[in-house]
Write a protein that holds these residues in place. Structure first.
Motif, PDB file in Angstrom:
ATOM      1  N   ALA A 217       0.850  -1.195   0.000  1.00 17.62           N
ATOM      2  CA  ALA A 217       0.000   0.000   0.000  1.00 17.62           C
ATOM      3  C   ALA A 217       0.884   1.243   0.000  1.00 17.62           C
ATOM      4  O   ALA A 217       0.833   2.071   0.909  1.00 17.62           O
ATOM      5  CB  ALA A 217      -0.924  -0.012   1.216  1.00 17.62           C
ATOM      6  N   ASN A 218       1.687   1.366  -1.045  1.00 17.32           N
ATOM      7  CA  ASN A 218       2.618   2.485  -1.124  1.00 17.32           C
ATOM      8  C   ASN A 218       1.927   3.743  -1.633  1.00 17.32           C
ATOM      9  O   ASN A 218       1.211   3.694  -2.633  1.00 17.32           O
ATOM     10  CB  ASN A 218       3.785   2.133  -2.058  1.00 17.32           C
ATOM     11  CG  ASN A 218       4.560   0.922  -1.578  1.00 17.32           C
ATOM     12  OD1 ASN A 218       4.326  -0.188  -2.039  1.00 17.32           O
ATOM     13  ND2 ASN A 218       5.460   1.126  -0.652  1.00 17.32           N
ATOM     14  N   PRO A 219       2.151   4.885  -0.994  1.00 12.57           N
ATOM     15  CA  PRO A 219       1.588   6.143  -1.489  1.00 12.57           C
ATOM     16  C   PRO A 219       2.094   6.431  -2.900  1.00 12.57           C
ATOM     17  O   PRO A 219       3.206   6.034  -3.269  1.00 12.57           O
ATOM     18  CB  PRO A 219       2.109   7.185  -0.496  1.00 12.57           C
ATOM     19  CG  PRO A 219       2.502   6.410   0.717  1.00 12.57           C
ATOM     20  CD  PRO A 219       2.962   5.074   0.226  1.00 12.57           C
ATOM     21  N   TYR A 220       1.284   7.129  -3.676  1.00  6.97           N
ATOM     22  CA  TYR A 220       1.675   7.484  -5.036  1.00  6.97           C
ATOM     23  C   TYR A 220       2.429   8.802  -5.001  1.00  6.97           C
ATOM     24  O   TYR A 220       1.859   9.843  -4.702  1.00  6.97           O
ATOM     25  CB  TYR A 220       0.428   7.601  -5.921  1.00  6.97           C
ATOM     26  CG  TYR A 220       0.721   7.908  -7.370  1.00  6.97           C
ATOM     27  CD1 TYR A 220       1.834   7.372  -8.018  1.00  6.97           C
ATOM     28  CD2 TYR A 220      -0.133   8.722  -8.106  1.00  6.97           C
ATOM     29  CE1 TYR A 220       2.090   7.647  -9.349  1.00  6.97           C
ATOM     30  CE2 TYR A 220       0.114   9.002  -9.434  1.00  6.97           C
ATOM     31  CZ  TYR A 220       1.226   8.460 -10.052  1.00  6.97           C
ATOM     32  OH  TYR A 220       1.482   8.744 -11.379  1.00  6.97           O
ATOM     33  N   VAL A 221       3.713   8.724  -5.343  1.00  4.24           N
ATOM     34  CA  VAL A 221       4.526   9.941  -5.373  1.00  4.24           C
ATOM     35  C   VAL A 221       5.171  10.139  -6.742  1.00  4.24           C
ATOM     36  O   VAL A 221       6.096  10.928  -6.877  1.00  4.24           O
ATOM     37  CB  VAL A 221       5.602   9.946  -4.267  1.00  4.24           C
ATOM     38  CG1 VAL A 221       4.965   9.955  -2.896  1.00  4.24           C
ATOM     39  CG2 VAL A 221       6.548   8.761  -4.423  1.00  4.24           C
TER      40      VAL A 221
END
Length: 651
Positions: A217-221
């Motif tokens: 669940a990695n943030p979108y950067v």
């Protein structure tokens, strides 16, 4: 207590019970054999679930109602999620990518604070107005008909489950959501710089992947993606004046028209049409829409239909290149299919849109104002992603070099085939890699894509150093083994989530050589390769050449000796930890296999059965496939200021 410990103790309990029952059989000579067999079967099943390969399954059904006047849409999403893992799942996560396009988001801050920002982003997100931002808002979410508790944290939706999903079981999630399409900045959005109305990528609430490493669940950067395999059934309803291009197969062409069928479809002004697409066994779904799309089709290899969407308003010089593109695309697909595995779907679309070039399931979005070489180049690169990411579904956030690097390697060979008519291994990118090393900004390939300190380090690692990883395999295990291994890798791991270890194991199986050392040095460290010719001197009627390893990374070494009469001879020193030798490549050149070079030995003495005066040249790796960071010491004699000198002459 961790899941791993719980799993361990649970298995131990089953084993303990079985052992006690066996003891009673021996001592009392009677037992109910049915119970014993049942317990043994349970233990075996449990062990199978906790080991081996598995992957999750998610099937989407979505109905989208799009308002092109406000750039907003509402959606109904039904997901059937199958937990093929050995773990009980008590929570799930969704990606809400559009939330990144808001002032103060992680992507915004990262883009404004990184040392070398992407020129397409910089501070553009920070200045977006309320009607220009992107968002995805969840109106309701249910699991098997019951409402769920959830929380939005930036680009991630955190969901607590009412009922845990047991191993091997399915559950159904039903969601209602709404979204606003952001002004086009990075990949997704409306009104890109070429005037394409909508580039709808990473546009829907997307369930995060859960695999052997847990949740992703990695943030979108702004970097890469990872998704769950499944089937998509998507209906998009919008103004009938728009042409939609998408992943998957259009289910109702006779109702849509727009080039999908010869049947004319009457469209009342302001009326809406529903486009129905199905995309089987993919891990993403993208689409684009514009009122001016020209839609061309062309036959591809093995029954594939190629689709091309580009704007009528393009200048004639650009439209003429788009008219030539189908032939190049078909030839490229045929070449890649023959050498690296057959494209498994029956459709592929090249769509004008986005902010450069980006791959998606069964389609790519590219900018269209390009000359022929550039247009073919970006199309081939993005199409090759249908192999490396869209079919071989690596976690490209964690293994970006397996995605972009393998792609770069195959793209280089494909472009040679298209424009030169022949293919030759080309150590392209090595100079770029050396510049990265000299800059001091290199980071290990194992770095997560989002966490590189600079865009320079990420790009050079993912594209350049990743492609060199495969290129060097031609040097280490041989060209024939590398080609065979690339094809075997595709066939063994298509529609799965391979890791770097899986790839290396395929290459070990094909070559019969041990390659764990290669991964450990090239992927997990930033150690460099640097070999040199230290001394060359007569030794009776022979010549002694002392080779030295200057860099920390060991490699097998090939030395080619050219004699004054023009003849050549190759001396091959395998690396001891390879546990074998690569096959001979050039059959026209004599090859002498010398004893292995143990990696702890800084030097190696090579004896040549000719006098030094008979030797015109000695060179380490004339193929240039080894990424030696300093080749000035690889050749004897060495030329300095137009005067020939010998390493052995220097004091």
């Amino acid at each position: 207590m961790t899941k791993r410990l719980l799993l361990y103790y649970s298995k131990q309990k089953v084993i303990t019970v079985v052992n006690k029952l066996i003891f009673y059989i021996i001592m009392n000579k009677y037992i109910i054999y049915g119970w014993l067999l049942l317990l043994i079967s349970t233990a075996q099943t449990y062990a199978q679930r906790s080991g081996g390969y598995w992957q999750q399954q998610v099937d989407y059904k979505m109905e989208i109602d799009f308002d092109a006047t406000t750039h907003r849409f509402t959606g109904k999403q039904k997901i059937v999620y199958t937990n093929n893992s050995p773990d009980e799942l008590t929570q799930v996560f969704y990606h809400l990518y559009f939330n990144a396009f808001q002032p103060g988001s992680m992507m915004d801050v990262r883009s404004r604070t990184i040392k070398d920002p992407d020129g397409r982003v910089t501070d553009r997100i920070f200045y977006l107005k309320p009607n220009e931002i992107g968002y995805q808002k969840i109106k309701s979410l249910k699991q098997d008909g019951k409402a769920l508790t959830y929380k939005v944290e930036g680009t991630i939706l955190e969901v607590k489950l009412n009922k845990a999903i047991q191993p091997g079981k399915k559950t159904t999630f039903e969601m209602e959501f709404e979204g606003q399409v952001p002004k086009q900045i990075r990949r997704s959005g409306r009104d890109n710089r070429e005037g394409v109305a909508y580039s709808m990528t990473q546009w829907y609430p997307k369930l995060a992947e859960y695999d052997h490493q847990g949740w992703h669940a990695n943030p979108y950067v702004g970097r890469e993606f990872h998704g769950v395999w499944g089937d998509f059934d998507v209906k998009i309803t919008m103004d009938s004046s728009y042409v939609i291009a998408a992943s998957g197969y259009l289910q109702n062409p006779e109702k849509i028209g727009h080039g999908y069928t010869t049947k004319k479809v009457k469209r009342d002004k302001g009326a809406k049409l529903t486009w129905h697409f199905k995309a089987p066994n993919v891990h993403d779904f993208a689409w684009a829409a514009d009122k001016e799309y020209i839609h061309d089709t062309a036959p591809g290899p093995h029954g594939v239909t190629l689709h091309f969407f580009y704007k009528k308003s393009l200048a004639d010089r650009y439209k003429s290149t788009w008219k030539k593109l189908p032939d190049y695309t078909a030839k490229a697909m045929a070449y890649v299919g023959k050498n690296f595995g057959q494209y498994p779907y029956k459709q592929y679309s090249v769509i004008q849109g986005g902010d450069g070039g980006m791959e998606y399931a069964m389609a790519t979005l590219i900018t269209g104002k390009r000359q022929l070489g550039s247009l073919v180049g970006v199309t081939v690169h993005e199409m090759v992603h249908s192999w490396y990411q869209m079919v071989l579904g690596t976690n490209e956030s964690l293994y970006s070099w397996m995605d972009e690097g393998f792609n770069t390697y195959v793209t280089n060979l494909t472009m040679q085939h298209l424009f030169r008519g022949s293919v030759k291994l080309n150590p392209s990118g090595y100079r770029s890699y050396r510049r990265l090393v000299e800059s001091g900004k290199e980071e290990a390939l194992s770095t997560h894509a989002d966490h590189f300190n600079t865009n320079l380090a990420y790009g050079a690692a993912a594209y350049t150093k990743g492609s060199i990883f495969v290129n060097q395999l031609n040097y280490i295990i041989g060209e024939e083994n590398t080609a065979k291994g690339m094809l075997e890798y595709f066939n063994a791991w298509k529609f799965k989530h391979p890791t770097d270890i899986d790839f290396v194991r395929v290459m070990e199986k094909v070559s019969g050589l041990e390659l764990d050392w290669y991964r450990e040095y090239w992927v997990l460290s930033t150690h460099t390769i640097d070999y040199g010719i230290k001394t060359v001197q007569d030794k009776g009627d022979k010549t002694e050449v002392v080779l030295e390893r200057i860099g920390k990374m060991p490699m097998p070494i090939e030395v080619v000796v050219t004699y004054n009469d023009g003849s050549k001879e190759k001396y091959y020193m395998p690396l001891r930890i390879m546990r074998g030798e690569k096959p001979q490549g050039d059959k026209n050149m004599k090859r002498t296999i010398k004893p292995d070079w143990p990696w702890t030995f800084p030097t190696y003495s090579l004896t040549i059965d000719r006098k030094r005066g008979d030797i015109a040249k000695i060179e380490i790796d004339p193929s240039l496939l080894m990424a030696d960071i300093d080749r000035k010491n690889n050749v004897y004699p060495k030329k300095i200021d137009s005067q020939t000198t010998f390493p052995s002459d220097k004091k």
